[in-house]
Structure formats: structure tokens, C-alpha cells
Design an enzyme around this catalytic site. Sequence first.
Site, PDB file in Angstrom:
ATOM      1  CE1 TYR A 193      -3.258  -2.787   0.310  1.00  0.00           C
ATOM      2  CE2 TYR A 193      -3.582  -2.262   2.619  1.00  0.00           C
ATOM      3  CZ  TYR A 193      -3.904  -3.011   1.514  1.00  0.00           C
ATOM      4  OH  TYR A 193      -4.880  -3.976   1.618  1.00  0.00           O
ATOM      5  NE  ARG A 209     -12.766  -3.624  -4.160  1.00  0.00           N
ATOM      6  CZ  ARG A 209     -11.611  -3.805  -3.524  1.00  0.00           C
ATOM      7  NH1 ARG A 209     -10.969  -2.751  -3.065  1.00  0.00           N
ATOM      8  NH2 ARG A 209     -11.108  -5.005  -3.333  1.00  0.00           N
ATOM      9  N   GLY A 232     -22.434   5.989  -2.652  1.00  0.00           N
ATOM     10  CA  GLY A 232     -22.498   6.996  -3.703  1.00  0.00           C
ATOM     11  C   GLY A 232     -21.201   7.343  -4.401  1.00  0.00           C
TER      12      GLY A 232
END
Length: 316
Positions: free
Chosen positions: A56, A206, A211
Site C-alpha cells: 500500500y 468499495r 455513492g
Amino acid sequence: METRSLGKDGPAVSALGLGCMGMSEFYGHADRKASLATIAAALESGITLFDTGDFYGMGHNEMLLAEGLRGQRDKAFVQVKFGPQRGPDGAFIGMDARPVAVKTSLAYSLKRLGTDYVDLYQTGLDPAVPIEDTIGAIGELVQQGYVRHVGITNADVDTIRRAHDTHPITALQFEYSVMSRDMEQEVLPLCRALGIGITAYGVLGRGLLTGSKGSGEGDLRKTYYPRFKDENLSHNQRLANALATVAEGEGITAAQAAIGWVASQGPDIIPLVGARTVERLMEAVRAPLRLSPAALAAIEKAVPEDAVQGDRFMAH
């Protein structure tokens, strides 16, 4: 913060975990100051489980988490994923889970995290390396005191069995949400039979369920996740709107409904929330961990298992 056992014989950790990936990359710009404030707020609210990976931000995420936990490492259960390899341009270029790579990866993670042990070390699947070899190497690190518990990610039932036969697996990390329920068929029943806990990522689809469109600068969701592409996105947004309507009727937000649905599936499941601001974290912390049967049924009616459009990942 309520606690849950991570696996049948595992440690007690917070019933919600903080997934730190988005603080480094993939989901668009993340503000460093806000990220550190979120980690601090997580500790203050009783969250003990923190999820990171050495890939990451190619080390950035581990160093950020180390800064956020400075002086409070003893309050945190840190789980680290390893295996994916990346090039200087950030591209994913393969997997490496050979025993020598396992030990080298951990050595670098310990340095970046500023700690002398990792609470849970998790491997992905390397098709060129038998899972027994990888898990065996992590087991050696457990014996040496560098790792406390062994984990595995995104594995099928055969791999889970073989891994568990090599060394007891404390937890499986797997995508799980009202939008992604494929683990319910075989993987979840096997984990329960073996006493393996679940840390669930992607509980908000995710971001689809709240939205998000995955379209901001630096946001790679449209690149890697077909559910954010074109007609799929439009279709899935209608499902998200239906979820929001149900949530409003329950007096909670769509995010809280999505988190609550996952948390309500069993005390052996710990949702990982990818909050990057204190505001979003507090929203998650206030999510109900046990929704009523009526609320669960309404959520599943709003987002039917077979109604989601698009695969979870790109084929490659």
C-alpha cells in the site's frame, strides 16, 4: 467499543477494524493530516484492529500507521498483508510468497512499522509457491516471536484447508458486503468449521453503496473494478439508492446500514472500514452491530445478491 474474538482461539479485538489502504493510494487523494487524525480518533474510540499492507503506497502506509501509533503500539493489533510485487512506476508485476521473500518482506515491514512484531501476518496466493511453503515460513516467524498469528487472504476452500493443516490460521481476510456474498457458499462455512475468524473488507462495496463514483484524480476504482464502469456504475447506483432508502427508514445512514449488515452476519466477522477522515470514522463507529431481522431482510431486498452488475476485479 465492543470486542470480538478473532477466530475460535484468537485474540479479542475491536468489533470494527480500520483499513488504512486508502490513506496511501488507490481511492484518490488522501490528506496526511486527516489520516493521522483518523488513526488517533480510532484509538480513542476503542478501535484496536488496524489493517495495512507492505504494498500500500509501497511502504508509505506502514510508515504512516507507525507515526499514527507512535507511543501507543501496545493498544493496537496490527495486521499486515504481503506478496504483491510492484515496479518503480507503481504497476503490479506479480506475486512472491517464497519462504525467503516471506522473511525479507517481514523484516522490511517491521522496520517501517517501528515495531519488533506483527500481530497477524497475511499471505495472498502465489501460484508458483505451494501454500504449505509460505505458511510454513510464517510459522517459523511465529516461533521466533516476530509474528503472533497467521492469516491468509482471498483463498479458496482447498487452499484454506492446506494452509490450516500446515499451521493454525487465525483469520481470513475476504471481500464481503451485501454486494459481494460469494464467500457464503463454501468459504465462510469452512472457516466456521475450522474456527477461523473473518476480517471483511469492501463492506461499503468499495464506496459504491455510499455513492462513490471512483472518478476523482488518482482514483483507480474505474481501472481495477468493473462495477464502477459505465452501465455497471449506473445500475449499481440504483441499488445504492435503494439501500439509502432502507437506511433512512431505520434512522441510520447508508454506510451504517452496510456496515451493520456485515457485522450482523456473525460474531466471527469483523468489518474493516476504510475511513480517511474523523467524520467518516465516527459515522462507522456509530453503526449498529446487530440489525433486526426485518432490517436485514429489507437491505437484502434492496440489494439482491444476484442484482449487482460487474465482477469484483478485472480479470487480470
